[in-house]
Structure formats: structure tokens, C-alpha cells
Motif scaffolding. Sequence first.
Motif, short mmCIF file in Angstrom:
data_model
loop_
_atom_site.label_atom_id
_atom_site.label_comp_id
_atom_site.label_asym_id
_atom_site.label_seq_id
_atom_site.Cartn_x
_atom_site.Cartn_y
_atom_site.Cartn_z
N LYS A 37 9.44 15.51 -4.37
CA LYS A 37 10.78 15.19 -3.88
C LYS A 37 10.73 13.82 -3.22
CE LYS A 37 12.07 19.99 -3.05
NZ LYS A 37 12.98 20.23 -4.11
N ILE A 38 11.65 12.98 -3.60
CA ILE A 38 11.64 11.60 -3.12
C ILE A 38 11.86 11.54 -1.61
CG2 ILE A 38 12.66 9.30 -3.40
CD1 ILE A 38 11.04 10.53 -5.86
N GLY A 39 12.68 12.41 -1.07
CA GLY A 39 12.90 12.46 0.38
C GLY A 39 11.62 12.78 1.12
N GLU A 40 10.84 13.73 0.60
CA GLU A 40 9.57 14.09 1.22
C GLU A 40 8.57 12.95 1.09
OE1 GLU A 40 8.26 17.72 -0.57
OE2 GLU A 40 9.96 18.86 0.23
N LEU A 41 8.62 12.26 -0.03
CA LEU A 41 7.74 11.12 -0.25
C LEU A 41 8.03 10.03 0.77
CD1 LEU A 41 5.54 10.04 -2.16
CD2 LEU A 41 7.36 9.24 -3.65
N ALA A 42 9.30 9.71 0.96
CA ALA A 42 9.70 8.69 1.94
C ALA A 42 9.29 9.12 3.35
CB ALA A 42 11.20 8.45 1.86
N GLU A 43 9.52 10.39 3.66
CA GLU A 43 9.18 10.89 5.00
C GLU A 43 7.68 10.80 5.26
OE1 GLU A 43 9.36 15.18 7.19
OE2 GLU A 43 11.16 14.56 6.08
N SER A 44 6.87 11.06 4.24
CA SER A 44 5.41 10.99 4.42
C SER A 44 4.94 9.57 4.73
CB SER A 44 4.69 11.53 3.18
OG SER A 44 4.78 10.63 2.10
N LEU A 45 5.74 8.59 4.32
CA LEU A 45 5.41 7.19 4.60
C LEU A 45 6.01 6.69 5.91
CD1 LEU A 45 6.17 5.75 1.05
CD2 LEU A 45 3.90 6.17 2.03
N ARG A 53 14.66 7.00 2.72
CA ARG A 53 14.78 7.06 1.25
C ARG A 53 15.23 5.71 0.71
NH1 ARG A 53 16.13 12.10 -1.72
NH2 ARG A 53 17.23 10.61 -3.00
N LYS A 54 16.17 5.10 1.41
CA LYS A 54 16.72 3.82 0.96
C LYS A 54 15.64 2.73 0.93
CE LYS A 54 20.54 0.67 1.92
NZ LYS A 54 21.71 0.42 2.77
N ARG A 55 14.80 2.69 1.95
CA ARG A 55 13.73 1.69 1.99
C ARG A 55 12.71 1.93 0.88
NH1 ARG A 55 9.80 0.06 7.07
NH2 ARG A 55 8.87 -1.72 6.03
N LEU A 56 12.31 3.20 0.69
CA LEU A 56 11.38 3.52 -0.39
C LEU A 56 11.98 3.13 -1.73
CD1 LEU A 56 8.82 4.77 -1.62
CD2 LEU A 56 9.98 7.00 -1.52
N TRP A 57 13.23 3.50 -1.94
CA TRP A 57 13.93 3.23 -3.20
C TRP A 57 13.91 1.73 -3.49
CZ3 TRP A 57 16.05 7.46 -5.77
CH2 TRP A 57 16.79 7.19 -6.91
N ALA A 58 14.30 0.93 -2.48
CA ALA A 58 14.39 -0.53 -2.67
C ALA A 58 13.01 -1.16 -2.90
CB ALA A 58 15.06 -1.17 -1.46
N ARG A 59 12.04 -0.81 -2.08
CA ARG A 59 10.69 -1.39 -2.22
C ARG A 59 10.05 -0.98 -3.54
NH1 ARG A 59 7.69 -2.54 2.66
NH2 ARG A 59 9.01 -3.88 3.89
N PHE A 60 10.15 0.30 -3.86
CA PHE A 60 9.53 0.83 -5.07
C PHE A 60 10.14 0.14 -6.29
CE2 PHE A 60 8.37 3.82 -8.35
CZ PHE A 60 7.20 4.42 -7.90
N GLU A 61 11.45 0.07 -6.34
CA GLU A 61 12.11 -0.53 -7.50
C GLU A 61 11.79 -2.02 -7.63
OE1 GLU A 61 16.40 -0.43 -9.73
OE2 GLU A 61 16.39 -0.29 -7.54
N SER A 62 11.75 -2.73 -6.52
CA SER A 62 11.46 -4.16 -6.60
C SER A 62 10.01 -4.45 -6.98
CB SER A 62 11.81 -4.86 -5.27
OG SER A 62 10.89 -4.51 -4.27
N GLN A 63 9.10 -3.54 -6.64
CA GLN A 63 7.68 -3.79 -6.89
C GLN A 63 7.13 -3.09 -8.13
OE1 GLN A 63 5.39 -3.30 -3.24
NE2 GLN A 63 7.10 -4.10 -2.06
N ILE A 64 7.72 -1.98 -8.52
CA ILE A 64 7.25 -1.23 -9.69
C ILE A 64 8.17 -1.48 -10.89
CG2 ILE A 64 6.75 1.08 -10.62
CD1 ILE A 64 4.73 0.26 -8.51
N PRO A 75 0.82 -1.22 0.00
CA PRO A 75 0.00 0.00 0.00
C PRO A 75 0.85 1.27 0.00
CG PRO A 75 -0.82 -1.55 1.65
CD PRO A 75 0.44 -2.13 1.09
N GLU A 76 1.99 1.24 0.69
CA GLU A 76 2.87 2.41 0.73
C GLU A 76 3.48 2.69 -0.64
OE1 GLU A 76 2.86 0.48 4.81
OE2 GLU A 76 3.15 -0.23 2.76
N VAL A 77 3.81 1.63 -1.36
CA VAL A 77 4.37 1.80 -2.70
C VAL A 77 3.30 2.34 -3.64
CG1 VAL A 77 5.38 0.57 -4.67
CG2 VAL A 77 6.17 0.06 -2.36
N LEU A 78 2.09 1.81 -3.53
CA LEU A 78 0.99 2.33 -4.35
C LEU A 78 0.69 3.79 -4.02
CD1 LEU A 78 -1.49 -0.69 -4.41
CD2 LEU A 78 -0.08 0.17 -6.28
#
Length: 131
Positions: free
Chosen positions: A23-31, A35-46, A6-9
Motif C-alpha cells: 500500500k502506497i500510504g504505508e510505504l510513505a509512512e514507513s519513510l 503520500r504526496k511527497r513520495l509520489w512526487a519524488r518517486f515519479e521524478s526519479q523513477i 535512498p528513500e526512493v530506492l
Amino acid sequence: MRTPDPEVLASWNRILTSGGQVKIGELAESLGWSRKRLWARFESQIGLTPKRAAMLVRFRYAVDGLLAGRPAADVAVDCGYTDQAHLCRDVSIFADRTPGALMAHYLPTIARHRHRAWGKFFQYRAGPLDR
């Protein structure tokens, strides 16, 4: 195929609704993620990093503006590019031509094959590009 978290969606939807201007940093912070976790999850799932996805979404909106005949400088400002040179760089990277060449040599085959190339990956906002 597994449904993305759901966070990736939510991240993907925010990238789309912002026209790629997030901004990707703001996106990660909102979740509540790094940034590293968002980057890894997003890339593996999208299949793309969040930064590349945002670049492509912003580029897609820019192409719509250019093909509508709007001046490149106006499109650059409206799509959140720092300046026209940054728009030209992205057009060169993704379309292998300048904005002027893209407008002058737009081929209907691009439109015919757009769905095959982009699929349902991009969901467009209703209404014109003008904001």
C-alpha cells in the motif's frame, strides 16, 4: 543521470520484494514522508508513480504465472488481486488481451524482446512463483 534518493530506492526495493503488493500510504509512512511527497519524488526519479510501478510489478508476476500454465483464478489470488476480474482488467490494460488469450497466443518474440522492453527495471526473486 542522477542516482535516486535512498528513500526512493528503498521504496522501489519494497515494491519489488512485495511483488507489487504494498500500500502506497504505508510505504510513505514507513519513510516518514507524506503520500504526496513520495509520489512526487518517486515519479521524478523513477519515471513512474509508485502506484503504477506496483501495478506493473504485480502484473509481471501474474504474467509469469499465466505463462507457466496456472489457472487465472489461482494467479489472481497469489498475486494479490481482489478477484479474477481485476487480474483480467490489468492484463487487458497492459497486454491488450485476456489472460486466456495471453496464455494461448504467447509468442517467443515477447521473450526475446523482454530485456529490451523491461531492461533491468525489474529484478526477479529467485525461485518459482509458488508461495
